[in-house]
Design a protein around this motif. Structure first.
Motif, PDB file in Angstrom:
ATOM      1  N   UNK A 164      -0.830  33.382  15.486  1.00  0.00           N
ATOM      2  CA  UNK A 164       0.376  33.595  14.676  1.00  0.00           C
ATOM      3  C   UNK A 164       1.273  32.354  14.742  1.00  0.00           C
ATOM      4  N   UNK A 165       2.119  32.215  13.734  1.00  0.00           N
ATOM      5  CA  UNK A 165       3.039  31.073  13.722  1.00  0.00           C
ATOM      6  C   UNK A 165       4.054  31.187  14.859  1.00  0.00           C
ATOM      7  N   UNK A 166       4.355  32.421  15.256  1.00  0.00           N
ATOM      8  CA  UNK A 166       5.277  32.620  16.386  1.00  0.00           C
ATOM      9  C   UNK A 166       4.711  32.038  17.676  1.00  0.00           C
ATOM     10  N   UNK A 167       3.406  32.254  17.900  1.00  0.00           N
ATOM     11  CA  UNK A 167       2.772  31.722  19.115  1.00  0.00           C
ATOM     12  C   UNK A 167       2.729  30.189  19.056  1.00  0.00           C
ATOM     13  N   UNK A 168       2.443  29.626  17.885  1.00  0.00           N
ATOM     14  CA  UNK A 168       2.430  28.160  17.743  1.00  0.00           C
ATOM     15  C   UNK A 168       3.794  27.587  18.128  1.00  0.00           C
ATOM     16  N   UNK A 169       4.875  28.217  17.623  1.00  0.00           N
ATOM     17  CA  UNK A 169       6.218  27.715  17.943  1.00  0.00           C
ATOM     18  C   UNK A 169       6.474  27.766  19.441  1.00  0.00           C
ATOM     19  N   UNK A 170       5.990  28.849  20.073  1.00  0.00           N
ATOM     20  CA  UNK A 170       6.158  29.000  21.521  1.00  0.00           C
ATOM     21  C   UNK A 170       5.421  27.865  22.255  1.00  0.00           C
ATOM     22  N   UNK A 171       4.187  27.591  21.815  1.00  0.00           N
ATOM     23  CA  UNK A 171       3.372  26.564  22.473  1.00  0.00           C
ATOM     24  C   UNK A 171       3.918  25.156  22.232  1.00  0.00           C
ATOM     25  N   UNK A 172       4.574  24.949  21.090  1.00  0.00           N
ATOM     26  CA  UNK A 172       5.107  23.625  20.763  1.00  0.00           C
ATOM     27  C   UNK A 172       6.464  23.360  21.421  1.00  0.00           C
ATOM     28  N   UNK A 173       7.055  24.400  22.003  1.00  0.00           N
ATOM     29  CA  UNK A 173       8.353  24.217  22.648  1.00  0.00           C
ATOM     30  C   UNK A 173       8.200  23.239  23.817  1.00  0.00           C
ATOM     31  N   UNK A 174       9.211  22.377  24.026  1.00  0.00           N
ATOM     32  CA  UNK A 174       9.124  21.465  25.170  1.00  0.00           C
ATOM     33  C   UNK A 174       9.041  22.263  26.472  1.00  0.00           C
ATOM     34  N   UNK A 175       8.333  21.740  27.444  1.00  0.00           N
ATOM     35  CA  UNK A 175       8.141  22.397  28.750  1.00  0.00           C
ATOM     36  C   UNK A 175       7.527  23.787  28.588  1.00  0.00           C
ATOM     37  N   UNK A 176       6.524  23.912  27.720  1.00  0.00           N
ATOM     38  CA  UNK A 176       5.864  25.207  27.521  1.00  0.00           C
ATOM     39  C   UNK A 176       5.075  25.574  28.780  1.00  0.00           C
ATOM     40  N   UNK A 177       5.459  26.692  29.411  1.00  0.00           N
ATOM     41  CA  UNK A 177       4.809  27.108  30.664  1.00  0.00           C
ATOM     42  C   UNK A 177       3.328  27.397  30.471  1.00  0.00           C
ATOM     43  N   UNK A 178       2.994  27.994  29.338  1.00  0.00           N
ATOM     44  CA  UNK A 178       1.604  28.399  29.099  1.00  0.00           C
ATOM     45  C   UNK A 178       0.683  27.186  29.209  1.00  0.00           C
ATOM     46  N   UNK A 179       1.052  26.096  28.540  1.00  0.00           N
ATOM     47  CA  UNK A 179       0.208  24.902  28.535  1.00  0.00           C
ATOM     48  C   UNK A 179       0.212  24.244  29.915  1.00  0.00           C
ATOM     49  N   UNK A 180       1.363  24.223  30.580  1.00  0.00           N
ATOM     50  CA  UNK A 180       1.421  23.649  31.934  1.00  0.00           C
ATOM     51  C   UNK A 180       0.495  24.413  32.872  1.00  0.00           C
ATOM     52  N   UNK A 181       0.517  25.757  32.781  1.00  0.00           N
ATOM     53  CA  UNK A 181      -0.324  26.578  33.661  1.00  0.00           C
ATOM     54  C   UNK A 181      -1.810  26.368  33.341  1.00  0.00           C
ATOM     55  N   UNK A 182      -2.140  26.327  32.048  1.00  0.00           N
ATOM     56  CA  UNK A 182      -3.540  26.123  31.654  1.00  0.00           C
ATOM     57  C   UNK A 182      -4.060  24.768  32.127  1.00  0.00           C
ATOM     58  N   UNK A 183      -3.208  23.738  32.074  1.00  0.00           N
ATOM     59  CA  UNK A 183      -3.677  22.397  32.433  1.00  0.00           C
ATOM     60  C   UNK A 183      -3.972  22.289  33.928  1.00  0.00           C
TER      61      UNK A 183
END
Length: 168
Positions: free
Chosen positions: A96-115
């Motif tokens: 969803x576009x909502x999830x994309x916006x969440x992931x594109x936010x600076x300091x996105x926890x989801x991406x930090x945790x996945x990395x």
């Protein structure tokens, strides 16, 4: 359905080559156009090697209801800035576009945790498309599954799921 917005970075799929222009499916009501000159270093002699089926990460320079959406793969100074043809082996999926916006936010926890789980490459398109590539197909699919699921998870549920995967 995605509505192109000027300045949006999106992932498009090349559907046709028409003369000097590529047609791209960007998930909107009509295809976007991309000139072969809209790549870093492209000239009449030095054309980018773009094939039908390739994934392109680019930016809209024209996007309004009266005109065909037009994309480029260079910034205002002519540099690619990470745009262009996306690698072959990754996995493309829609969220969803909502999830994309969440992931594109600076300091996105989801991406930090996945990395912290695996090294991976990630391309996020404002049109709801995500391209992921990790070292193995299995790792790629695990990341895809987490990204798809995290829309419906709380931060706590996500941390538990990642902890299971990392074996802690």
């Amino acid at each position: 359905q995605y509505v192109p917005v000027k300045g949006d970075h999106v992932i498009g799929i090349v559907t046709a080559k028409a003369g000097d222009v590529f047609r791209l499916d960007v998930g909107g009501s009509e295809p976007a156009s991309l000139s072969y000159l809209a790549f870093e270093g492209a000239t009449k002699r030095n054309r980018p090697n773009v094939q039908v089926g390739d994934l392109i990460y680019g930016q809209f320079v024209v996007a309004n209801k009266d005109m065909e959406p037009e994309m480029v793969c260079i910034d205002s100074s002519g540099k690619s800035s990470g745009m262009g043809i996306i690698g072959q082996d990754g996995f493309l999926f829609k969220v969803s576009l909502g999830l994309i916006r969440k992931l594109l936010a600076p300091k996105c926890e989801i991406i930090q945790e996945l990395s912290q789980l695996y090294p991976f490459e990630l391309v996020l398109g404002m049109n709801g498309r995500i391209w992921v590539k990790a070292k193995t197909v299995q790792q790629t699919l695990i990341i895809v599954n987490i990204l798809e699921a995290c829309e419906y998870m709380t931060a706590e549920q996500r941390k538990q799921a990642l902890a299971k995967l990392s074996g802690n």
